[in-house]
Design a protein around this motif. Structure first.
Motif, PDB file in Angstrom:
ATOM      1  N   TYR A 131      -9.688 -17.509  -2.598  1.00 20.85           N
ATOM      2  CA  TYR A 131      -8.888 -16.363  -2.161  1.00 20.85           C
ATOM      3  C   TYR A 131      -9.089 -15.161  -3.081  1.00 20.85           C
ATOM      4  CZ  TYR A 131      -4.762 -13.725  -0.664  1.00 20.85           C
ATOM      5  OH  TYR A 131      -3.925 -12.751  -0.191  1.00 20.85           O
ATOM      6  N   GLU A 132      -8.997 -15.412  -4.391  1.00 17.56           N
ATOM      7  CA  GLU A 132      -9.095 -14.302  -5.344  1.00 17.56           C
ATOM      8  C   GLU A 132     -10.497 -13.696  -5.365  1.00 17.56           C
ATOM      9  OE1 GLU A 132      -6.915 -12.551  -7.006  1.00 17.56           O
ATOM     10  OE2 GLU A 132      -5.349 -13.736  -6.048  1.00 17.56           O
ATOM     11  N   ASN A 133     -11.511 -14.505  -5.098  1.00 20.90           N
ATOM     12  CA  ASN A 133     -12.859 -13.969  -5.007  1.00 20.90           C
ATOM     13  C   ASN A 133     -12.941 -12.890  -3.943  1.00 20.90           C
ATOM     14  OD1 ASN A 133     -15.472 -14.905  -6.419  1.00 20.90           O
ATOM     15  ND2 ASN A 133     -14.237 -16.776  -6.357  1.00 20.90           N
ATOM     16  N   VAL A 134     -12.354 -13.197  -2.782  1.00 13.27           N
ATOM     17  CA  VAL A 134     -12.422 -12.240  -1.671  1.00 13.27           C
ATOM     18  C   VAL A 134     -11.497 -11.056  -1.932  1.00 13.27           C
ATOM     19  CG1 VAL A 134     -12.197 -11.954   0.819  1.00 13.27           C
ATOM     20  CG2 VAL A 134     -13.007 -14.118  -0.113  1.00 13.27           C
ATOM     21  N   ALA A 135     -10.338 -11.349  -2.543  1.00 11.73           N
ATOM     22  CA  ALA A 135      -9.362 -10.285  -2.787  1.00 11.73           C
ATOM     23  C   ALA A 135      -9.803  -9.362  -3.918  1.00 11.73           C
ATOM     24  CB  ALA A 135      -8.000 -10.900  -3.116  1.00 11.73           C
TER      25      ALA A 135
ATOM     26  N   ALA B 142     -18.503 -12.738   2.097  1.00  2.00           N
ATOM     27  CA  ALA B 142     -17.112 -12.404   2.433  1.00  2.00           C
ATOM     28  C   ALA B 142     -16.547 -11.440   1.390  1.00  2.00           C
ATOM     29  CB  ALA B 142     -16.275 -13.682   2.485  1.00  2.00           C
ATOM     30  N   ARG B 143     -16.837 -11.707   0.133  1.00  2.00           N
ATOM     31  CA  ARG B 143     -16.350 -10.847  -0.941  1.00  2.00           C
ATOM     32  C   ARG B 143     -16.899  -9.428  -0.764  1.00  2.00           C
ATOM     33  NH1 ARG B 143     -18.284 -12.767  -6.683  1.00  2.00           N
ATOM     34  NH2 ARG B 143     -20.244 -12.007  -5.860  1.00  2.00           N
ATOM     35  N   ALA B 144     -18.191  -9.364  -0.373  1.00  2.00           N
ATOM     36  CA  ALA B 144     -18.821  -8.049  -0.233  1.00  2.00           C
ATOM     37  C   ALA B 144     -18.287  -7.288   0.969  1.00  2.00           C
ATOM     38  CB  ALA B 144     -20.336  -8.208  -0.138  1.00  2.00           C
ATOM     39  N   ILE B 145     -17.974  -8.005   2.082  1.00  5.00           N
ATOM     40  CA  ILE B 145     -17.548  -7.272   3.284  1.00  5.00           C
ATOM     41  C   ILE B 145     -16.038  -7.061   3.329  1.00  5.00           C
ATOM     42  CG2 ILE B 145     -19.526  -7.981   4.686  1.00  5.00           C
ATOM     43  CD1 ILE B 145     -17.787 -10.043   6.037  1.00  5.00           C
ATOM     44  N   ALA B 146     -15.306  -7.692   2.392  1.00  2.00           N
ATOM     45  CA  ALA B 146     -13.842  -7.558   2.414  1.00  2.00           C
ATOM     46  C   ALA B 146     -13.418  -6.097   2.312  1.00  2.00           C
ATOM     47  CB  ALA B 146     -13.222  -8.371   1.285  1.00  2.00           C
ATOM     48  N   THR B 147     -14.162  -5.329   1.542  1.00  2.00           N
ATOM     49  CA  THR B 147     -13.802  -3.925   1.359  1.00  2.00           C
ATOM     50  C   THR B 147     -14.430  -3.028   2.423  1.00  2.00           C
ATOM     51  OG1 THR B 147     -15.644  -3.709  -0.155  1.00  2.00           O
ATOM     52  CG2 THR B 147     -13.506  -4.123  -1.138  1.00  2.00           C
TER      53      THR B 147
ATOM     54  N   PHE C  68      -6.038  -1.906  -2.551  1.00  2.00           N
ATOM     55  CA  PHE C  68      -5.795  -2.110  -1.133  1.00  2.00           C
ATOM     56  C   PHE C  68      -4.307  -2.254  -0.874  1.00  2.00           C
ATOM     57  CE2 PHE C  68      -5.459  -5.217   2.425  1.00  2.00           C
ATOM     58  CZ  PHE C  68      -5.999  -4.421   3.420  1.00  2.00           C
ATOM     59  N   LYS C  69      -3.795  -1.476   0.102  1.00  5.16           N
ATOM     60  CA  LYS C  69      -2.350  -1.443   0.301  1.00  5.16           C
ATOM     61  C   LYS C  69      -1.886  -2.328   1.457  1.00  5.16           C
ATOM     62  CE  LYS C  69      -0.744   1.506  -2.786  1.00  5.16           C
ATOM     63  NZ  LYS C  69      -2.011   1.614  -3.536  1.00  5.16           N
ATOM     64  N   GLY C  70      -2.806  -2.698   2.323  1.00  8.52           N
ATOM     65  CA  GLY C  70      -2.410  -3.414   3.537  1.00  8.52           C
ATOM     66  C   GLY C  70      -2.073  -4.870   3.288  1.00  8.52           C
ATOM     67  N   ASP C  71      -2.168  -5.675   4.348  1.00  5.41           N
ATOM     68  CA  ASP C  71      -1.844  -7.091   4.272  1.00  5.41           C
ATOM     69  C   ASP C  71      -3.032  -7.845   3.670  1.00  5.41           C
ATOM     70  OD1 ASP C  71      -1.341  -9.736   4.631  1.00  5.41           O
ATOM     71  OD2 ASP C  71      -0.478  -9.506   6.641  1.00  5.41           O
ATOM     72  N   MET C  72      -2.877  -8.235   2.407  1.00  8.41           N
ATOM     73  CA  MET C  72      -3.975  -8.868   1.671  1.00  8.41           C
ATOM     74  C   MET C  72      -4.426 -10.160   2.355  1.00  8.41           C
ATOM     75  SD  MET C  72      -5.777  -8.353  -1.122  1.00  8.41           S
ATOM     76  CE  MET C  72      -4.940  -7.487  -2.423  1.00  8.41           C
ATOM     77  N   ASP C  73      -3.446 -11.029   2.732  1.00  7.48           N
ATOM     78  CA  ASP C  73      -3.809 -12.308   3.353  1.00  7.48           C
ATOM     79  C   ASP C  73      -4.665 -12.083   4.601  1.00  7.48           C
ATOM     80  OD1 ASP C  73      -2.334 -13.396   1.401  1.00  7.48           O
ATOM     81  OD2 ASP C  73      -0.684 -14.102   2.675  1.00  7.48           O
ATOM     82  N   GLU C  74      -4.219 -11.105   5.392  1.00  6.01           N
ATOM     83  CA  GLU C  74      -4.918 -10.845   6.644  1.00  6.01           C
ATOM     84  C   GLU C  74      -6.356 -10.380   6.390  1.00  6.01           C
ATOM     85  OE1 GLU C  74      -2.565  -8.439   9.462  1.00  6.01           O
ATOM     86  OE2 GLU C  74      -4.503  -7.497   9.919  1.00  6.01           O
ATOM     87  N   GLN C  75      -6.489  -9.475   5.410  1.00 10.04           N
ATOM     88  CA  GLN C  75      -7.810  -8.915   5.112  1.00 10.04           C
ATOM     89  C   GLN C  75      -8.747  -9.990   4.554  1.00 10.04           C
ATOM     90  OE1 GLN C  75      -8.472  -5.954   6.068  1.00 10.04           O
ATOM     91  NE2 GLN C  75     -10.412  -5.428   5.087  1.00 10.04           N
ATOM     92  N   VAL C  76      -8.190 -10.878   3.721  1.00  4.24           N
ATOM     93  CA  VAL C  76      -8.997 -11.959   3.168  1.00  4.24           C
ATOM     94  C   VAL C  76      -9.464 -12.879   4.286  1.00  4.24           C
ATOM     95  CG1 VAL C  76      -8.906 -14.044   1.733  1.00  4.24           C
ATOM     96  CG2 VAL C  76      -7.972 -11.906   0.858  1.00  4.24           C
TER      97      VAL C  76
END
Lengths: 289, 288
Positions: free
Chosen positions: B133-137, B188-193, B145-153
């Protein structure tokens, strides 16, 4: 396929054949050497437990040292003094050491400043510990005008600093480069890369170095001889201060049975302290896997 | 780093006639579908001229493959696109990389913000020693990032086709995954942002054939939303995934080993009808 046993080498073990025999002998020598290397440690431990264990009681941890012909007593002030001065030394050397290590390992490893710092640190690890005492005497004791726990702490920090610095540098260098690249690739600044990625991964290695440095400082006598001196009273940081190492040095030469016994017990306490610190550092070091 | 004006003509070197065959002709009309325009004049490592004269437009929502023999500079060019090479001592870039209306090598540009907009996936899977989780976050936190972290991950993990495999163990360490999973975690980590461009430097070279296939399928899904540039050592991989292919080669004529772009074209065109003799020989397997 013809049966031609004469040309086949024998596959049976031949312990007295020359090569095998030499191999056995050499193996045996290495085992002996390994065992011999353990003898000093174990004989010291046995001796300390035998001579020092007798006086081991709660009293020694809270009582003050006895006067010349008094019986009983302890060295609670020396334990507190050692912990206090090692604490000062750690408070000085750990931040300096780690920050310098970050510069040496990551920011500018090849700069002149880094090369000089690295060379100095390596030289400092071989510095005779009494010279650390002389330096602290000249800078702290003479300036303040009296012996003190502060001076002792400064002297010990000089011995800890290079150990912390060099082990922390190694630990930071050992962090896999791809991991650091990943952080930069994500858009981390150098500071963010260091704080979020590199330091957490390097932390077990850094802590190992710190604990080893603390263990070394706790056992040092020479730097304290003319910085913190000794005291029969409880810790006062601006006054001469007792420490386990100096207590052992002082009491072992006294003509009184009680003091000599206490010196043995103090040695046992000190060795156990260093031993425990080493085990902690090992446990932390292995966790990094 | 001062970028020299483009007017110094690369055609003075006779080995490079790429000008006549690659995309230069359509340059004037390009910008609409070009996400990023990489114009390398010279890339140095210290005194060593590593790459010269390579003009590689990266097309929007397409996969651009970089192929060529070892040491031809394809990775160097790729890493120049998000200024990763700045980390290497002695690196010097001459040329321009147009991205989002700016030259990313302009003095006013902060390489850190370039890297936040141009994601990168590396040759070796390199997750952080953190939970999945933290890798992606990680990148999201970095960008506050201000939105819903769980959702974005979850979205990023789904996007990298690894959600089903990890959804029940998001707290596990990212390093506990298999190589192929680690690489998808890195994607996933790269596209999360949600970067505009995703660079991949031989992303499958450390993976087995099954994981390679999964990553390739993933790349094809990714191009719907992202622009992808990939370096590959494997020509078949370029054929399978790339829409555009750039072929690089090594020039040893001047005594050094300088990489340069030989030819760039839509993949099908390049493989079926290469314009350059060198390309033909390479694709034919005469050298590698």
């Amino acid at each position: 396929m013809t049966d031609n046993h004469c040309t086949l080498p024998t596959l049976v073990r031949q312990p007295f054949e020359r090569r095998a025999f030499i191999s056995y002998v050499l193996s045996a020598i290495t085992i002996l050497a390994a065992v011999a290397a353990c003898i000093p440690l174990f004989s010291v431990l046995v001796m300390l437990i035998y001579r020092g264990g007798r006086r081991l009681s709660l009293e020694i941890f809270y009582a003050l040292p006895p006067t010349a012909f008094e019986s009983g007593g302890g060295f609670g002030n020396a334990i507190v003094g050692t912990l206090f001065m090692v604490g000062i030394a750690a408070a000085i050397s750990i931040p300096f050491g780690i920050l310098a290590a970050i510069y040496l390992a990551e920011l500018n490893p090849h700069s002149k400043a880094a090369q000089i710092a690295r060379f100095s640190a390596k030289t400092m690890t071989g510095l005779p510990s009494i010279l650390a005492g002389v330096f602290a005497y000249a800078t702290v004791v003479l300036t303040l005008g009296h012996y003190s726990a502060w001076a002792g702490g400064v002297a010990l920090s000089l011995l800890m600093l290079p150990v912390v610095l060099l082990t922390a540098e190694q630990a930071i260098i050992m962090v896999p480069r791809p991991m650091k690249e990943a952080a930069y690739g994500m858009g981390c600044t150098p500071a963010q890369t260091m704080i979020k990625v590199t330091l957490p991964v390097a932390m077990p290695g850094i802590i190992t170095g710190v604990v080893l440095a603390v263990a070394r400082a706790a056992g040092e006598t020479a730097p304290l001889l003319f910085t913190s001196l000794f005291s029969d009273y409880w810790l006062q940081a601006n006054e001469p201060t007792a420490s386990l190492a100096v207590l052992i040095y002082n009491y072992s030469g006294m003509p009184f049975e009680n003091q000599i016994e206490l010196a043995w017990t103090a040695s046992l306490v000190l060795v156990v302290l260093v031993f425990v610190l080493n085990i902690i550092s090992r446990a932390i070091g292995q966790r990094k896997k | 780093m001062e970028a020299t004006p483009l007017s110094t003509s690369p055609t003075t070197q006779e080995t490079c006639n790429c000008e006549s065959v690659c995309f230069v002709g359509s340059e004037a009309t390009l910008p609409a579908d070009v996400a990023l325009d990489c114009q390398v004049e010279k890339i140095y490592y210290g005194d060593f001229l590593a790459v010269r004269d390579s003009y590689v437009p990266i097309h929007k929502n397409q996969i651009t493959g970089f192929i060529g023999p070892s040491g031809c500079g394809k990775s160097t060019v790729l890493k120049s696109i998000n200024r990763m090479n700045d980390l290497i001592r002695g690196f010097r870039f001459e040329g321009k990389v147009h991205f989002h209306g700016m030259d990313i090598y302009d003095k006013s540009v902060d390489p850190v913000s370039v890297r936040r907009n141009i994601g990168m996936v590396f040759q070796q899977p390199n997750p952080f020693a953190l939970s999945i989780y933290e890798n992606v976050a990680f990148g999201l936190r970095l960008n506050r990032f201000k939105g819903d972290m769980d959702e974005q991950v979850e979205k990023a993990l789904r996007g990298a086709a690894i959600w089903d495999e990890v959804k029940n163990k998001l707290k596990n360490n990212g390093l506990s995954l298999s190589g192929g999973q680690q690489q998808r975690l890195c994607i996933a980590r790269a596209i999360a942002t949600e970067p505009r461009v995703l660079l991949m430097d031989e992303p499958c070279s450390a993976l087995d054939p099954i994981a390679t296939r999964q990553i390739e399928e993933l790349m094809i899904q990714l191009k719907e939303k992202y622009t992808v540039a990939i370096v590959t050592h494997n020509m078949q991989q370029a054929v399978r995934v790339a829409d555009q292919t750039a072929f690089f080669a090594v020039d040893i004529s001047s005594g050094g080993r300088t990489g340069y772009l030989v030819e760039m074209a839509p993949t099908k065109e390049l493989f079926e009808n290469p314009q350059q003799k060198l390309t033909k020989e390479y694709l034919h397997g005469d050298f590698s």
